[in-house]
Structures are given as C-alpha cells and as structure tokens.
Design an enzyme around this catalytic site. Structure first.
Site, mmCIF file in Angstrom:
data_model
loop_
_atom_site.group_PDB
_atom_site.id
_atom_site.type_symbol
_atom_site.label_atom_id
_atom_site.label_comp_id
_atom_site.label_asym_id
_atom_site.label_seq_id
_atom_site.Cartn_x
_atom_site.Cartn_y
_atom_site.Cartn_z
ATOM 1 N N SER A 87 0.801 -1.227 0.000
ATOM 2 C CA SER A 87 0.000 0.000 0.000
ATOM 3 C C SER A 87 0.839 1.284 0.000
ATOM 4 O O SER A 87 0.320 2.356 -0.244
ATOM 5 C CB SER A 87 -0.958 0.027 1.194
ATOM 6 O OG SER A 87 -0.270 0.266 2.403
ATOM 7 N N LYS A 124 0.658 4.281 6.790
ATOM 8 C CA LYS A 124 0.085 5.250 5.856
ATOM 9 C C LYS A 124 0.710 6.628 6.071
ATOM 10 O O LYS A 124 1.285 6.922 7.108
ATOM 11 C CB LYS A 124 -1.437 5.384 6.051
ATOM 12 C CG LYS A 124 -2.235 4.124 5.816
ATOM 13 C CD LYS A 124 -2.305 3.749 4.357
ATOM 14 C CE LYS A 124 -3.173 2.544 4.109
ATOM 15 N NZ LYS A 124 -2.515 1.276 4.357
#
Length: 181
Positions: A87, A124
């Site tokens: 990701s 993230k």
C-alpha cells in the site's frame, strides 16, 4: 521497559490471532540492540560521494559507521518494523523493507506513520486537515476538531478517513526506510 514488553507481546498475540488473514503477521517489531557500542564492520569514507561529476578518491578510510548511532535518536522509543504489503509502494516503501519507527517524534501533516486503527495496524501517510495534531496520539479520533485521512501510496488502495467512531492511535513515525536495491 516493562510497558514496551507488554505492548510488544500484545501486538504479537493480536497479529497472530487476527481475524483478517491479510493482516495476520504483517508487522514484525524489533528493538535495536544498543547494549554494546559495537560498530558495524564497514568503513566510512572520509570524503562524501559526489552524485554529479566524479571527484578524486581518497586513499584511506577514517572511521567505522555505527548504524544504530546514525538511525536511533531515542533508543527507548525506537523500533525496527518489517513491512508486509504494497500500500506504500509509490512512496518507495516495499514488502520486506525495514522501517525505523520512533514513537517519541511528534506527528505532523504528511508524515508517514504506523497507525493503530480499530484493532489493526496500518502504515500510511497521515494527512491532517488543519495542521498538526495537538497530541501524539488519541484513543479516539473524536477528541480533535481536525480531520485525519490515512493516505496510501498506491492507487489500488483508497484513503481511510478517521472518524469519531474509530479507535485510533498514531503509534510511531517512520524516520528511515532500509531496503535492498
């Protein structure tokens, strides 16, 4: 120290027993071994390497490089974390990379962080609408007026908006990424 040991043991239990098979085992955490002032057996050049035009090479090496001393600014709050998943690939963070994560560093807008969201860990970029958070972490997202988005660095994934309904914690800030070329 006992708090960290408890936290690490809790994390390992949670990850091994996660109900989500894609999350199970994605996070490996290790503390740097600073018990000895042992330097890595690699010599460091006296002169920097130029990325432009070549420069005359030095005929000798002056000192050895201590990786822990270079990467770890807060020994009691720094962890090495191995990445699993893709990701964050567009931020040059790849599966198998080792992150140097510092829990003592205050989060800021656009920092890359290991976050704990609703019982799961995720890596993230933290997008904070309205600036930096006033606290390093919160037990719920609703304790602040700021809007927080967790942004992946891969178009295959969608941003995650943190709401008052989420249990949310910025666990630590990524300071360095170690990966093989």
């Amino acid at each position: 120290i006992s708090d960290y040991i408890f936290l690490i043991n809790s994390l390992v239990f949670m990850l091994k027993n996660s109900s989500n098979p894609q999350q199970r085992g994605w996070l490996e955490i290790a503390k740097p071994d600073l018990s000895h002032s042992k330097k890595v057996g690699a010599s460091m050049a006296v002169e920097s390497v130029h990325a432009g035009f070549p420069s005359p090479a030095e005929d000798f090496m002056e000192e050895t490089l201590d990786i822990n001393k270079l990467l770890v600014k807060h020994p009691s709050s720094t962890f090495y974390v191995r990445v699993k998943g893709d990701s964050m690939k567009d931020a040059s963070i790849f599966e198998g990379d080792i992150l140097v994560v510092d829990k003592a560093v205050e989060p800021s807008h656009n920092c890359i962080a290991v976050c704990f969201l609703d019982g799961e860990f995720t890596l993230k970029r933290v997008n904070i609408d309205g600036g930096s958070p006033t606290e390093k972490s919160t037990s719920t997202a609703g304790t602040s007026d700021k809007k927080i988005l967790l942004m992946p660095a891969n178009k295959s994934y969608k941003p995650i908006e943190v709401t008052a309904d989420n249990q949310f914690l910025i666990w630590g800030i990524v300071r360095y990424i170690i990966h093989k070329l």
